[in-house]
Scaffold this active site. Structure first.
Site, mmCIF file in Angstrom:
data_model
loop_
_atom_site.group_PDB
_atom_site.id
_atom_site.type_symbol
_atom_site.label_atom_id
_atom_site.label_comp_id
_atom_site.label_asym_id
_atom_site.label_seq_id
_atom_site.Cartn_x
_atom_site.Cartn_y
_atom_site.Cartn_z
ATOM 1 N N HIS A 55 0.854 -1.189 0.000
ATOM 2 C CA HIS A 55 0.000 0.000 0.000
ATOM 3 C C HIS A 55 0.888 1.236 0.000
ATOM 4 C CE1 HIS A 55 -3.825 -2.044 1.826
ATOM 5 N NE2 HIS A 55 -3.234 -2.811 0.923
ATOM 6 N N GLU A 57 1.156 3.878 1.871
ATOM 7 C CA GLU A 57 1.763 4.262 3.147
ATOM 8 C C GLU A 57 2.889 3.307 3.538
ATOM 9 O OE1 GLU A 57 -2.562 5.567 3.127
ATOM 10 O OE2 GLU A 57 -1.479 3.738 2.594
ATOM 11 N N CYS A 85 -5.901 2.363 5.561
ATOM 12 C CA CYS A 85 -6.595 1.147 5.979
ATOM 13 C C CYS A 85 -6.045 0.720 7.341
ATOM 14 C CB CYS A 85 -6.388 0.043 4.938
ATOM 15 S SG CYS A 85 -4.718 -0.680 4.977
ATOM 16 N N CYS A 88 -2.246 -0.094 7.293
ATOM 17 C CA CYS A 88 -1.393 1.086 7.153
ATOM 18 C C CYS A 88 -1.434 1.962 8.396
ATOM 19 C CB CYS A 88 -1.797 1.876 5.914
ATOM 20 S SG CYS A 88 -1.461 0.992 4.382
#
Length: 158
Positions: A55, A57, A85, A88
């Protein structure tokens, strides 16, 4: 929000647009800033890297830690194109980032097919109540590593 902060957030949004167009992954971007300067950028690479943890991040955190040569990001902040999310968000806490600023929220993400609400619901449940079948075994054997860690005089706490 200051103009400089808005520029950092706009950079995260630009990454989400550019890398989506490049078929890197989903529409998410993030930048990590230290002392008013971007030290790392990340964008969603889940599909291009065949990595469900890639992801924006997480990618940015990995790059920032490598750039700084340390495993914590104290003194840094993260700007994300979307509300992180649960994975993250946990990584942001573990990295000890001092501030999170984001643009779109989880409802905006859900509206385009990225619905993490089920995961937010799973996290507080007891392991036996989660959707993921979970089994625990060999606890005593695993505790040996825990004791060994505790006994190490040269351990690096984190």
């Amino acid at each position: 929000m200051t103009e400089t902060e808005a520029q950092f957030l706009r950079r995260a949004i630009a990454l989400s647009l550019d890398e989506t167009d490049a078929n890197e992954g989903g529409p998410f971007g993030a930048v990590i800033v230290q002392n008013g300067r971007i030290i790392a950028e990340g964008w969603n690479r889940v599909t291009s890297a065949c990595d469900p943890t890639a992801h924006a991040e997480i990618v940015a955190i990995r790059k920032a830690c490598e750039a700084l040569g340390r495993f914590d990001l104290e003194g840094c902040e993260i700007y994300s194109s979307c509300e992180p999310c649960p994975m993250c968000l946990a990584a942001i806490y573990w990295a000890r980032l001092e501030r999170l600023t984001y643009a779109a929220d989880r409802h905006d993400a859900a509206a385009v097919g990225f619905d993490d609400d089920w995961l937010y619901q799973e996290v507080p449940k007891a392991p036996e109540e989660r959707l993921l079948t979970t089994r625990r075994d060999l606890q005593a054997e695993a505790q040996q590593a825990m004791r060994r860690w505790l006994e190490k005089e040269d351990r690096i706490p984190y």
